[in-house]
Design a protein around this motif. Structure first.
Motif, PDB file in Angstrom:
ATOM      1  N   HIS A  71       0.832  -1.208   0.000  1.00 39.12           N
ATOM      2  CA  HIS A  71       0.000   0.000   0.000  1.00 39.12           C
ATOM      3  C   HIS A  71       0.866   1.258   0.000  1.00 39.12           C
ATOM      4  O   HIS A  71       1.959   1.259   0.549  1.00 39.12           O
ATOM      5  CB  HIS A  71      -0.845   0.109   1.288  1.00 39.12           C
ATOM      6  N   HIS A  86       0.713   4.637   2.086  1.00 42.71           N
ATOM      7  CA  HIS A  86       0.130   5.096   3.344  1.00 42.71           C
ATOM      8  C   HIS A  86       0.333   6.601   3.483  1.00 42.71           C
ATOM      9  O   HIS A  86       1.338   7.150   3.019  1.00 42.71           O
ATOM     10  CB  HIS A  86       0.827   4.440   4.544  1.00 42.71           C
ATOM     11  N   VAL A 110      -3.847   3.512   5.181  1.00 41.48           N
ATOM     12  CA  VAL A 110      -3.713   3.186   3.758  1.00 41.48           C
ATOM     13  C   VAL A 110      -4.450   4.230   2.925  1.00 41.48           C
ATOM     14  O   VAL A 110      -5.586   4.597   3.236  1.00 41.48           O
ATOM     15  CB  VAL A 110      -4.298   1.786   3.473  1.00 41.48           C
ATOM     16  N   ASN A 164       4.581   0.375   1.746  1.00 44.86           N
ATOM     17  CA  ASN A 164       5.117  -0.785   2.453  1.00 44.86           C
ATOM     18  C   ASN A 164       4.562  -2.084   1.883  1.00 44.86           C
ATOM     19  O   ASN A 164       3.576  -2.107   1.153  1.00 44.86           O
ATOM     20  CB  ASN A 164       4.909  -0.675   3.970  1.00 44.86           C
ATOM     21  N   HIS A 188       3.528  -5.981   3.009  1.00 43.87           N
ATOM     22  CA  HIS A 188       3.117  -6.813   4.145  1.00 43.87           C
ATOM     23  C   HIS A 188       2.975  -8.273   3.709  1.00 43.87           C
ATOM     24  O   HIS A 188       2.626  -8.550   2.564  1.00 43.87           O
ATOM     25  CB  HIS A 188       1.719  -6.432   4.648  1.00 43.87           C
TER      26      HIS A 188
END
Ligand SMILES: [Cu+2]
Length: 148
Positions: A73, A75, A92, A127, A129
């Motif tokens: 995403h 952010h 996000v 980032n 995840h």
């Protein structure tokens, strides 16, 4: 006549070359590893290209766990830091499509969205995840270093 065609062809190639360099420019952001043990060799970059009010961003990442599902995403700058976007814990603002690393731990994914979604503090960092546990964030690319 024959020579004229060759010269014209070379000139066209040169023009296309410079044009594609400009078009493909974009802005590159480099991923850094967060302070955790997940995917210790993970690295990569994000290239954002803006056109007509839209931004297309491509992540190219290596060193991931092979054949694993990930999410990524943009952010916004969050409340936890005003000088380290990756530590700011922001919401996000633009999500990439879910993606899988390949058998070598490489992955690439692209998202296109309206530039207003990531304007200013709304696009502070990107980032990556684990899809299975979004609290695990191996790598983060800072985009905007200072809040405000
Ligand atoms: Cu995220």
């Amino acid at each position: 006549m024959f020579v004229d065609k060759i010269v014209l062809g070379m000139a066209t190639t040169a023009l296309l070359g410079s044009c594609s360099m400009m078009m493909g420019g974009g802005t590159t952001y480099t991923f850094k590893h967060n302070a955790n043990a997940a995917d210790p060799a993970a690295m990569g970059k994000a290239v954002a290209t803006m056109s007509g009010g839209m931004v297309s961003t491509t992540l190219t990442v290596s060193g991931l766990t092979p054949s694993k599902a990930y999410i990524a995403h943009y952010h916004a700058f969050g409340p936890a830091s005003s000088t380290d976007p990756c530590a700011s814990n922001g919401p996000v603002t633009l999500g990439f499509p879910g993606f899988m690393s390949d058998a070598s731990g490489n992955a690439s994914v692209t998202v296109s969205g309206d530039m207003t979604k990531i304007a200013g503090d709304l696009g502070a960092y990107i980032n990556v995840h684990y899809a299975s546990d979004p609290s695990v964030v191996p790598i983060c690319a800072p985009v905007k270093m200072t809040k405000g």
